[in-house]
Design an enzyme around this catalytic site. Sequence first.
Site, PDB file in Angstrom:
ATOM      1  N   HIS A 226      48.758  47.345  41.459  1.00 22.72           N
ATOM      2  CA  HIS A 226      49.260  45.974  41.560  1.00 22.72           C
ATOM      3  C   HIS A 226      50.082  45.857  42.837  1.00 22.72           C
ATOM      4  CE1 HIS A 226      51.140  42.149  40.482  1.00 22.72           C
ATOM      5  NE2 HIS A 226      50.164  42.032  39.611  1.00 22.72           N
TER       6      HIS A 226
ATOM      7  N   ASP B  52      44.934  43.440  33.474  1.00 26.27           N
ATOM      8  CA  ASP B  52      43.491  43.337  33.247  1.00 26.27           C
ATOM      9  C   ASP B  52      42.923  44.545  32.525  1.00 26.27           C
ATOM     10  OD1 ASP B  52      43.708  41.874  36.340  1.00 26.27           O
ATOM     11  OD2 ASP B  52      42.960  40.830  34.573  1.00 26.27           O
TER      12      ASP B  52
END
Length: 431
Positions: free
Chosen positions: A308, A366
């Site tokens: 991320h 996700d």
Amino acid sequence: MADTEKTATLTIGDASWDLPVLSPTEGPDVIDIGKLYGQAGVFTYDPGFTSTAACESKITYIDGAEGILLHRGYPIGELAEKSHYLEVCYLLLYGELPSAAQLEKFEHTITHHTMLHEQMANFFRGFRRDAHPMAVMVGVVGAMSAFYHDSTDINDPRQREIASHRLIAKMPTIAAWAYKYTIGQPFVYPRNDLDYAANFLRMCFSVPAEDYVPDPILSRAMDRIFTLHADHEQNASTSTVRLASSSGANPFACIAAGIACLWGPAHGGANQACLEMLREIGTVDRIPEFIARAKDKNDPFRLMGFGHRVYKNFDPRATVMKQSADEVLELLGVDNNPTLQVAKELEKQALADPYFAEKKLFPNVDFYSGIILEAMGFPTSMFTPIFALSRTVGWISQWTEQLSDPALKIGRPRQLYTGETLRHYVEVEDR
Ligand code: SDX
């Protein structure tokens, strides 16, 4: 504007300039370079905006090192456990948790705007049946500006609010109809006696021959997925919405731009890509092969669902999502789901690998969402449309905040030009 007490001094050669430093309520100070080019004749350079604050906002705060995500000051874990999506929508839009009366009115408004203009059904039918549902959503949401003219004047606060309510209310119907169209089943109309998540599940899975009554645990898990994806500061798709909005584009065009950006596999498309990767791995014994590929600089392969830009410790949303995955799979009696087994073993092996610790790569939002959605019966092509449905309130809240800023100017970045310097045209016979 955040308060200014400190300054930063920029020195180039024998010249220096003092730049104001703005102090936030949370997070790092920012250096205001708004007047830098006018004073010093230089630009700053930050492709990917890794060190750039593009705006001031009061909506969401993220601390990547600590794994903190606050919506209007409230931690995502508390909201996911104690609140529900429409209440979080109210919080993001209006800045405060609603009173019981405010919540009832808001939910009534959203519930009574879930239907689409009937002529829009024809618009869906213009797509090929094998169109990706995200292609349908980009097209249909952009086309809303051709159907809802009474809520496109961005200078009218009431029209902005109506457009916001319409988008939040209609996105589940649009996403469900995009799904139904691609599987050749008739559209299912929303029902006002169902809550937001149950309505969406029923519009996706009910057929004329047999109605679908969502299990409350699945509805709760769906609602939690909506909440966990609602907003996330200035991510790529939100920044796209803000940039589109800065030109004065109508709300439906701006949200269509956000949907288009979210589609990419590095962003919202990662949940689909992650599940497809888990399926490609297939069995636990093949995990080392894929981890080696992810570490190989010569191999473009990346572990989808890992890493991320901001979270360098853990994604607090993934923690909640993992709990939901266990609940849903146990309910559905698929807790021995091979994809889930691969996911859990992949997470364990990756987190034990020094490469991922060094690169600060952890499962993101996700990683587990796709497993829940697959267990619910959604095809991978519907994962990102569900993300887009959830993120609409975040896009709209940030859009509203930006339009309410009297200092708003059109976004127009500059560049580091390294192309040819001036040269003159040469006739073809002389080249
Ligand atoms: C979302 O911004 C948001 O808030 C987004 C989001 C939201 O709610 O809006 O949180 C939603 O988009 C979540 C992220 C979903 N994407 C994926 O899961 C795709 C896989 N992840 C990567 O593509 C990547 O981690 C990004 C795009 C998410 C972040 O990339 P960065 O911050 O630009 O980091 P980078 O690409 O510069 O990578 C840093 C290093 C690199 O190695 P070096 O060049 O330094 O040697 O880490 C490596 C990368 O090779 N790396 C990975 C990796 N992600 C980064 N290596 C293997 N697998 C990965 N997944």
